[in-house]
Design a protein around this motif. Structure first.
Motif, PDB file in Angstrom:
ATOM      1  N   ARG A   1      -0.387 -10.327 -26.463  1.00 33.43           N
ATOM      2  CA  ARG A   1       0.311  -9.048 -26.582  1.00 33.43           C
ATOM      3  C   ARG A   1       1.519  -9.147 -27.516  1.00 33.43           C
ATOM      4  N   GLU A   2       1.906 -10.338 -27.865  1.00 38.59           N
ATOM      5  CA  GLU A   2       3.061 -10.542 -28.746  1.00 38.59           C
ATOM      6  C   GLU A   2       2.784  -9.875 -30.090  1.00 38.59           C
ATOM      7  N   PRO A   3       3.674  -9.021 -30.537  1.00 36.47           N
ATOM      8  CA  PRO A   3       3.433  -8.351 -31.829  1.00 36.47           C
ATOM      9  C   PRO A   3       3.530  -9.329 -32.988  1.00 36.47           C
ATOM     10  N   ARG A   4       2.916  -8.936 -34.082  1.00 35.88           N
ATOM     11  CA  ARG A   4       3.080  -9.692 -35.326  1.00 35.88           C
ATOM     12  C   ARG A   4       4.397  -9.226 -35.937  1.00 35.88           C
ATOM     13  N   TRP A   5       5.477  -9.928 -35.644  1.00 33.83           N
ATOM     14  CA  TRP A   5       6.794  -9.538 -36.119  1.00 33.83           C
ATOM     15  C   TRP A   5       6.845  -9.563 -37.637  1.00 33.83           C
TER      16      TRP A   5
END
Length: 176
Positions: free
Chosen positions: A16-20
């Motif tokens: 779920r970690e966004p592609r920063w």
């Protein structure tokens, strides 16, 4: 919770970690946000001070002129990507100023048509030269022609990606 359960939860959160955005992407994104906000605010300010008309009112007149002088209110709102209530409020003000008039649709009697008046057409013809001068001064003439063309390609790619969610907002007739 078992160790397997914890590992599964950690994996789920990682997915779920966004592609920063990296530093350069973040700088470009913020430049887009700031530049477009300042550009539209300045164009609006110029139109208000020089002609007593807002940028949204100008865009309504432009949309009407590009559509043989009239549009259904729903289509007008969609074309501006504004809420119908906001467009209705703006059109009501413009109607009081004699720039547009609203009438029932002759096609079905249910829809409402917004029609540009002669006064609205005259105002648009008088305002357009100073508006395009502002667009040139604040954007077009500041950048290399290739960069401006690249900006057009970028914004068309954005529109292509997002227009599927709102096909009624498609205004580009030069695609192809």
């Amino acid at each position: 919770m078992s160790e397997d359960g914890r590992a599964s939860t950690r994996d789920a959160w990682r997915r779920r970690e966004p592609r920063w955005l990296d530093k350069d992407q973040q700088r470009s994104w913020r430049a887009l946000v700031l530049g477009s906000t300042l550009l539209f605010d300045r164009l609006d300010e110029d139109l208000r001070s020089q002609h007593g008309i807002s940028l949204v009112e100008y865009e309504i007149l432009v949309r009407l002129s590009e559509s043989e002088g009239e549009l259904r209110m729903a289509r007008l709102a969609d074309s501006l990507a504004h809420s119908r209530s906001r467009v209705t409020h703006t059109v009501k003000r413009m109607e009081a100023d004699g720039l547009v008039q609203r009438c029932e649709s002759p096609d079905d009697g249910r829809g409402v048509i917004c029609r540009m008046t002669d006064r609205g057409d005259l105002l648009l013809r008088n305002v357009a030269p100073s508006h395009v001068a502002g667009v040139r001064d604040y954007l077009v003439d500041l950048v290399d022609a290739d960069d401006f063309a690249a900006l057009g390609r970028v914004m068309n790619a954005v529109a292509d990606r997002l227009i599927g969610d709102h096909p009624e907002r498609e205004l580009r007739d030069d695609r192809g």
